[in-house]
Motif scaffolding. Structure first.
Motif, PDB file in Angstrom:
ATOM      1  N   GLU A 105       5.495 -12.146   4.505  1.00 54.72           N
ATOM      2  CA  GLU A 105       4.114 -12.287   3.490  1.00 54.72           C
ATOM      3  C   GLU A 105       3.345 -11.113   3.564  1.00 54.72           C
ATOM      4  O   GLU A 105       3.415 -10.549   4.760  1.00 54.72           O
ATOM      5  N   THR A 106       2.905 -10.834   2.464  1.00 53.87           N
ATOM      6  CA  THR A 106       2.130  -9.442   2.408  1.00 53.87           C
ATOM      7  C   THR A 106       0.972  -9.695   1.647  1.00 53.87           C
ATOM      8  O   THR A 106       0.884 -10.510   1.092  1.00 53.87           O
ATOM      9  N   GLY A 107       0.215  -8.716   1.651  1.00 55.54           N
ATOM     10  CA  GLY A 107      -0.983  -8.696   0.778  1.00 55.54           C
ATOM     11  C   GLY A 107      -2.036  -7.435   1.434  1.00 55.54           C
ATOM     12  O   GLY A 107      -1.802  -6.787   2.132  1.00 55.54           O
ATOM     13  N   GLN A 108      -3.124  -7.320   0.664  1.00 58.08           N
ATOM     14  CA  GLN A 108      -4.033  -6.382   0.697  1.00 58.08           C
ATOM     15  C   GLN A 108      -4.710  -6.620   2.190  1.00 58.08           C
ATOM     16  O   GLN A 108      -5.216  -7.938   2.225  1.00 58.08           O
ATOM     17  N   ALA A 109      -4.932  -5.515   2.936  1.00 55.66           N
ATOM     18  CA  ALA A 109      -5.540  -5.754   4.113  1.00 55.66           C
ATOM     19  C   ALA A 109      -7.247  -5.450   4.069  1.00 55.66           C
ATOM     20  O   ALA A 109      -7.620  -4.916   3.254  1.00 55.66           O
TER      21      ALA A 109
END
Length: 108
Positions: free
Chosen positions: A104-108
């Motif tokens: 899972e990835t996404g803006q931090a």
């Protein structure tokens, strides 16, 4: 302070980052468990379509700033030709055989 890829704790995650940065689709796909899934910003995505668009056709690159969770959670600067550079978070589920079953990835 960037963490050198060779110093990442989890072998599967280290291989994932290495394959992304080398633009090595074959090595990347070999790391994934059969039926692997992924999500971007909380929404499940089509894995093949996403990696083609966000990594391989757009020259994706990861610079890891921080790792936690035994090396299975990363904070990184991710860049590609489409979006430029952004701060991202990544988390990985690694099967007993050492292959990635979900990320899972996404803006931090």
């Amino acid at each position: 302070m960037t963490i050198q890829t060779t110093r990442l704790s989890d072998p599967a995650v280290r291989a994932f980052v290495t394959a992304v940065n080398a633009h090595d689709r074959e090595a990347f796909l070999a790391l994934l468990a059969p039926g692997a899934t992924m999500a971007d910003d909380g929404s499940d995505r089509d894995l093949d379509e996403w990696i083609d668009r966000e990594i391989f056709s757009s020259h994706g690159h990861l610079e890891v700033d921080n790792e936690s969770g035994g090396g299975r959670r990363l904070l990184a600067r991710y860049s590609n030709d489409t979006w430029g550079e952004m701060r991202t978070r990544w988390s990985f589920t690694v099967d007993d055989d050492g292959r990635i079953s979900r990320f899972e990835t996404g803006q931090a």
